[in-house]
Design a protein around this motif. Structure first.
Motif, PDB file in Angstrom:
ATOM      1  N   UNK A   1       0.807  -1.108  -0.279  1.00 29.37           N
ATOM      2  CA  UNK A   1      -0.119  -0.176   0.086  1.00 29.37           C
ATOM      3  C   UNK A   1       0.623   0.936  -0.212  1.00 29.37           C
ATOM      4  N   UNK A   2       2.315   1.609   1.011  1.00 26.27           N
ATOM      5  CA  UNK A   2       2.885   2.418   0.986  1.00 26.27           C
ATOM      6  C   UNK A   2       3.433   2.444  -0.184  1.00 26.27           C
TER       7      UNK A   2
ATOM      8  N   UNK B   1       2.831   7.056  -6.656  1.00 28.84           N
ATOM      9  CA  UNK B   1       1.579   7.441  -7.142  1.00 28.84           C
ATOM     10  C   UNK B   1       0.464   6.760  -7.826  1.00 28.84           C
ATOM     11  N   UNK B   2       0.797   5.242  -8.109  1.00 26.87           N
ATOM     12  CA  UNK B   2       0.166   4.376  -8.829  1.00 26.87           C
ATOM     13  C   UNK B   2      -1.895   5.374  -8.480  1.00 26.87           C
ATOM     14  N   UNK B   3      -2.148   5.231  -9.753  1.00 27.97           N
ATOM     15  CA  UNK B   3      -3.684   5.877  -9.500  1.00 27.97           C
ATOM     16  C   UNK B   3      -4.589   5.030  -8.847  1.00 27.97           C
ATOM     17  N   UNK B   4      -6.099   5.776  -8.505  1.00 25.25           N
ATOM     18  CA  UNK B   4      -6.838   4.950  -7.612  1.00 25.25           C
ATOM     19  C   UNK B   4      -7.649   4.924  -7.949  1.00 25.25           C
ATOM     20  N   UNK B   5      -8.559   4.062  -7.062  1.00 27.14           N
ATOM     21  CA  UNK B   5      -9.826   4.297  -8.399  1.00 27.14           C
ATOM     22  C   UNK B   5     -10.580   5.676  -7.540  1.00 27.14           C
ATOM     23  N   UNK B   6     -10.957   6.286  -8.470  1.00 27.05           N
ATOM     24  CA  UNK B   6     -12.099   8.070  -8.489  1.00 27.05           C
ATOM     25  C   UNK B   6     -12.542   8.120  -6.944  1.00 27.05           C
ATOM     26  N   UNK B   7     -12.213   9.518  -6.210  1.00 27.19           N
ATOM     27  CA  UNK B   7     -12.924   9.774  -4.763  1.00 27.19           C
ATOM     28  C   UNK B   7     -14.256   9.782  -5.359  1.00 27.19           C
TER      29      UNK B   7
ATOM     30  N   UNK C   1      -7.235  -8.445  -8.193  1.00 23.69           N
ATOM     31  CA  UNK C   1      -8.036  -8.152 -10.064  1.00 23.69           C
ATOM     32  C   UNK C   1      -7.173  -8.000 -11.001  1.00 23.69           C
ATOM     33  N   UNK C   2      -5.605  -8.571 -10.109  1.00 25.05           N
ATOM     34  CA  UNK C   2      -4.419  -8.146 -11.452  1.00 25.05           C
ATOM     35  C   UNK C   2      -4.773  -7.270 -12.757  1.00 25.05           C
ATOM     36  N   UNK C   3      -5.606  -6.320 -12.329  1.00 27.20           N
ATOM     37  CA  UNK C   3      -5.547  -4.824 -12.754  1.00 27.20           C
ATOM     38  C   UNK C   3      -3.664  -4.523 -13.178  1.00 27.20           C
ATOM     39  N   UNK C   4      -3.029  -3.631 -14.494  1.00 25.57           N
ATOM     40  CA  UNK C   4      -2.551  -4.018 -14.592  1.00 25.57           C
ATOM     41  C   UNK C   4      -2.764  -2.680 -14.373  1.00 25.57           C
ATOM     42  N   UNK C   5      -0.615  -2.022 -13.758  1.00 23.07           N
ATOM     43  CA  UNK C   5      -0.348  -0.792 -13.960  1.00 23.07           C
ATOM     44  C   UNK C   5       0.653   0.554 -14.967  1.00 23.07           C
TER      45      UNK C   5
ATOM     46  N   UNK D   1      -9.296  -1.320   0.621  1.00 25.22           N
ATOM     47  CA  UNK D   1      -7.400  -0.565  -0.321  1.00 25.22           C
ATOM     48  C   UNK D   1      -7.991   0.070  -0.555  1.00 25.22           C
ATOM     49  N   UNK D   2      -7.057   1.417  -1.411  1.00 24.27           N
ATOM     50  CA  UNK D   2      -7.614   1.659  -2.825  1.00 24.27           C
ATOM     51  C   UNK D   2      -6.902   1.077  -3.964  1.00 24.27           C
ATOM     52  N   UNK D   3      -6.360   0.353  -3.847  1.00 27.68           N
ATOM     53  CA  UNK D   3      -5.306  -0.553  -4.024  1.00 27.68           C
ATOM     54  C   UNK D   3      -5.613  -2.192  -4.649  1.00 27.68           C
ATOM     55  N   UNK D   4      -6.937  -2.228  -3.935  1.00 31.34           N
ATOM     56  CA  UNK D   4      -7.418  -3.897  -4.150  1.00 31.34           C
ATOM     57  C   UNK D   4      -7.190  -4.278  -5.238  1.00 31.34           C
TER      58      UNK D   4
END
Length: 286
Positions: free
Chosen positions: A37-38, A44-50, A236-240, A228-231
């Motif tokens: 997570x840190x 700066x990995x994109x997070x899900x929209x707030x 789900x193996x989403x690519x960055x 977690x914002x990066x779950x």
């Protein structure tokens, strides 16, 4: 009647009219027991929209902070400082060349209440009634380690620092506002150098990690992962997708200057400060 449309518009109200932009640093309020997570926050990995409701929660927190500071200023025989008199801005501490920063709420002093003239760091948080009772029962460290880590690092940042001179802060007046009842929980937290250094080492390891750290859990329903914002990247193996230079897996932070440099030997920016993405940049997903 267009009540449904009205509900939709009201639900979306409160979002900033312009993008707020992302911090160029990792905030001390972002400490997390999960190293991955840190790492995502540092890179700066994109997070899900707030969601709009979250912005309303943020604003509510700021409003509560202002209200609580207003109460503090009505208390006799205590000095409350909201800005650093040296800079005219909010109190700030930083580490590792500015890659890690934090801004605390206020500084206070009262020989009348505290029995000494030394200044105390001040931090204000809010909580619902359930969590508020946890603070009352177990204290800050056991109720919310992120908040505890935050104030320990704040205090550490004022030690042996020329800017703070003889005003190093070794205690934190921590105030929790109950959003249900408006009760206040107050705790004085002592500075612990070893604990502060442990938390800062977590930040440092995340910044300098040569590859993606291990997941905290393989179970996506585990409470730490579920919120977690990066779950989606872990479970789900989403690519960055590469959007900024510090997301390249070959980029490392300069812990003195606060810049980023390249470690890829065949890159034109090898061992140099990197200005932007190149064709040799690779996502940490690759």
């Amino acid at each position: 009647m267009r009540l449904d449309l009205f509900k939709e518009q009201l639900a979306e109200a409160g979002k900033p009219l312009e993008p707020t932009g992302e911090r160029s640093y990792l905030g001390l309020s972002g400490w997390h027991e999960c190293q991955r997570n840190l790492y995502h926050k540092a890179k700066g990995t994109p997070r899900k929209p707030i969601e709009s409701r979250v912005y309303r929660i943020f604003k509510q927190g700021h409003d509560i902070e202002d209200q609580t500071v207003g109460l503090l200023k009505q208390v006799p025989n205590i000095l409350i400082e909201e800005v650093d008199p040296e800079t005219g801005r909010q109190f700030e501490v930083q580490f590792f060349g500015g890659h890690i920063k934090g801004h605390f709420d206020f500084r206070c002093r009262s020989e009348y209440y505290f029995g000494e003239t030394t200044r105390k760091l001040g931090e204000i948080k809010s909580a619902n009634d359930k969590n508020f009772k946890m603070y009352q029962k177990k204290g800050v460290q056991q109720t919310n380690e992120t908040y505890y880590a935050q104030v320990q690092c704040y205090m550490h940042g004022t030690q042996d620092n020329e800017h703070w001179k003889d005003h190093a802060l070794t205690q934190c007046l921590f105030i929790v506002f109950n959003k249900n009842t408006a009760e206040l929980y107050i705790e004085m937290i002592d500075y612990n150098k070893a604990e502060a250094e442990h938390y800062l080492e977590c930040f440092k390891n995340a910044l300098q990690a040569p590859e993606l750290p291990e997941k905290y859990s393989d179970n996506p329903t585990f409470y730490i992962c579920r919120f977690c914002d990066f779950a989606e990247y872990c479970h789900q193996n989403k690519s960055i997708e590469l959007e900024k230079i510090k997301q390249c897996k070959h980029i490392q932070p300069n812990m003195t200057s606060g810049n980023w440099f390249c470690t890829k030997t065949d890159c034109e920016f090898y061992k140099q400060q990197v200005g932007g993405l190149t064709e040799k940049c690779q996502s940490i997903s690759q």
